[in-house]
Design an enzyme around this catalytic site. Structure first.
Site, PDB file in Angstrom:
ATOM      1  N   HIS A 120       0.878  -1.177   0.000  1.00  0.00           N
ATOM      2  CA  HIS A 120       0.000   0.000   0.000  1.00  0.00           C
ATOM      3  C   HIS A 120       0.917   1.229   0.000  1.00  0.00           C
ATOM      4  CE1 HIS A 120      -2.714   3.012   1.825  1.00  0.00           C
ATOM      5  NE2 HIS A 120      -3.719   2.232   1.469  1.00  0.00           N
ATOM      6  N   ASP A 197       3.022  -4.679   7.991  1.00  0.00           N
ATOM      7  CA  ASP A 197       1.770  -3.943   7.830  1.00  0.00           C
ATOM      8  C   ASP A 197       0.633  -4.958   7.980  1.00  0.00           C
ATOM      9  OD1 ASP A 197      -0.538  -2.808   6.869  1.00  0.00           O
ATOM     10  OD2 ASP A 197       0.364  -1.927   5.082  1.00  0.00           O
ATOM     11  N   GLN A 200      -4.573  -5.181   6.631  1.00  0.00           N
ATOM     12  CA  GLN A 200      -5.565  -6.092   6.061  1.00  0.00           C
ATOM     13  C   GLN A 200      -5.633  -7.417   6.806  1.00  0.00           C
ATOM     14  OE1 GLN A 200      -7.853  -5.557   3.845  1.00  0.00           O
ATOM     15  NE2 GLN A 200      -7.150  -3.528   3.272  1.00  0.00           N
ATOM     16  N   LYS A 223     -10.433  -1.113  10.450  1.00  0.00           N
ATOM     17  CA  LYS A 223     -10.574  -2.326   9.624  1.00  0.00           C
ATOM     18  C   LYS A 223     -11.083  -3.500  10.464  1.00  0.00           C
ATOM     19  CE  LYS A 223      -7.670  -0.737   6.117  1.00  0.00           C
ATOM     20  NZ  LYS A 223      -8.034  -0.334   4.788  1.00  0.00           N
ATOM     21  N   CYS A 363      -4.531   2.354  -3.872  1.00  0.00           N
ATOM     22  CA  CYS A 363      -3.288   2.840  -3.241  1.00  0.00           C
ATOM     23  C   CYS A 363      -2.168   1.808  -3.364  1.00  0.00           C
ATOM     24  CB  CYS A 363      -3.505   3.202  -1.765  1.00  0.00           C
ATOM     25  SG  CYS A 363      -4.764   4.416  -1.506  1.00  0.00           S
TER      26      CYS A 363
END
Ligand code: PMP
Length: 408
Positions: A120, A197, A200, A223, A363
């Site tokens: 991202h 990261d 997600q 999220k 993104c």
């Protein structure tokens, strides 16, 4: 499938319960259950004061709520120490904090930062900036057209020059889980640190920062059904301790003179200014909700819905799913293109049937370039989606080419 995953829990989500919206944009942000909304409301009704400051009872209650949330997050990600959990406003801020505080201070000429091609933008731009300021070199870990990062790619890309590997656990376009434990092992063998990261993955994969042995990890509360504007940075204590603050201001100091300051201990050194206490309370409620439903249940049900949708899309001519050929590697994310129809048109046409999907480059422009398209449409699922959601989506999707004037 090991467990029965028939219940959607859709009725826990007021926005869905009270409408006919087919919400398939969960990778962008999740819907919020009553318990989260009520927890935030209760904070403002009963506990609102500036946390970590006052010595009156209300302020101490607010502080207690904030710290309870920290403990809840610590357990959720299995961090070793509470002070390794830092509140930020989201993944973007967390990664910028690492890049500015660690990257800018511990990297130099010729060092290498390795990121994957599927990052991202928030895990690309901060490292481009660090590279441009420090003389470090930004390199890319490549995947194949299915989104797989091979052992060979990992072995070749990570060398003794690599100082930081920053990688997403789960791509927001491909939905595929990356081999983080493998990457971490190789990175550590070469003396590099790993930034994961988890924006997600946090809702699909049980995160255990100790088992993965990542050095930093970031995710956004929104999220995982908590409010927007609250996020987490996890960092190993020994690294956080040697890093300078990212932001400077109130509540991150021990003492201040006209010319100097002594910074507070962890985690407060990295929490300048008033914390988003209501957000933290919402995050705590969201994690408690997840624990009550069960990560395994959520994941299995999401996989079931993903497979249902994946199989149906495969039967529609002129639609091409991006990434892995099997639905189990999609973890609730199906991105696709339709021959001769722009993704923005796809999204707008689906919207007429109340279906919400995301269209664009998500993104992740370097990934789109690598895979050979400018933009695509993404449908993304959570356990609270239903078979009816998928049916409505597929019905509408099947008619798009005809609607645009094509014969099939
Ligand atoms: N990383 C990934 C993989 C994401 O999907 C997102 C959100 N789309 C982010 C980072 C950024 O999250 P936020 O905007 O909440 O900071």
């Amino acid at each position: 499938m090991s467990i029965n995953v028939n219940i959607s829990h859709r009725e826990d989500f007021p926005l869905l319960r009270d409408s006919n919206i087919v919400y398939l944009d969960n990778a962008a942000t999740s819907q919020k259950p009553d318990c989260v909304i009520e927890a935030v409301e209760e904070f403002y009704h009963k506990h609102n004061a500036n946390p970590l400051r006052g010595f009156y009872e209300l302020a101490m209650l607010a502080t207690e709520q904030l710290e309870n949330s920290r403990t809840t997050v610590k357990e959720f990600i299995n961090a070793k120490f509470e002070e390794e959990v830092i509140f930020t406003k989201g993944t973007t801020e967390s990664i910028n904090l690492i890049a500015n505080s660690y990257g800018m201070n511990f990297l130099g000429e010729g060092d290498e930062i390795l990121i994957s091609i599927m990052e991202h933008h928030c895990n690309i731009l901060p490292w481009q900036f660090v590279a441009s300021k420090t003389g470090a070199v930004l390199k890319y870990l490549e995947c194949d057209m299915d989104g797989l990062i091979s052992d060979t790619a990992i072995e070749e890309a990570i060398t003794d020059k690599t100082k930081i590997v920053a990688i997403t656990q789960l791509s927001n376009v491909l939905g595929r889980e990356n081999p983080i434990a493998r990457i971490t092992k190789t990175a550590h063998e070469h003396g590099a640190i790993v930034v994961m990261d988890a924006a997600q993955s946090v809702v699909h994969v049980k995160i255990d920062v100790q088992a993965l042995d990542v050095d930093f990890m970031a995710f956004s509360g929104h999220k995982i059904m908590s409010p927007m504007g609250i996020g987490i940075l996890y960092g190993k204590k020994e690294l956080l301790n040697k890093m300078p603050p990212f932001l400077r201001g109130g509540e991150m100091i021990e003492s201040v003179t006209r010319t100097d300051a002594v910074f507070a201990q962890l985690p407060y050194k990295f929490e300048a200014g008033t914390d988003n206490a209501s957000g933290a309370v919402g995050l705590m409620a969201a994690i408690n909700y997840i624990n009550s439903i069960g990560m395994e249940y959520m994941h299995e049900r999401t996989l079931m819905l993903t497979k249902m949708c994946f199989d149906a899309i495969c039967k529609i001519p002129h639609i091409h799913i991006i990434g892995a050929k099997d639905s189990n590697n999609h973890n609730g994310i199906i991105s696709f293109t339709i021959d001769n129809v722009h993704p923005h048109d796809v999204s707008q046409i689906l919207s007429e049937s109340n279906v919400c999907v995301r269209a664009g480059h998500h993104c992740a422009q370097p990934l789109c370039d690598f895979l050979g398209f400018k933009s695509c449409t993404r449908a993304s699922f959570m356990f609270y989606n239903t078979q009816e959601d998928i049916d409505t989506f597929i019905k509408s999707l099947s008619g798009i080419r005809k609607m645009m004037g094509y014969g099939d």
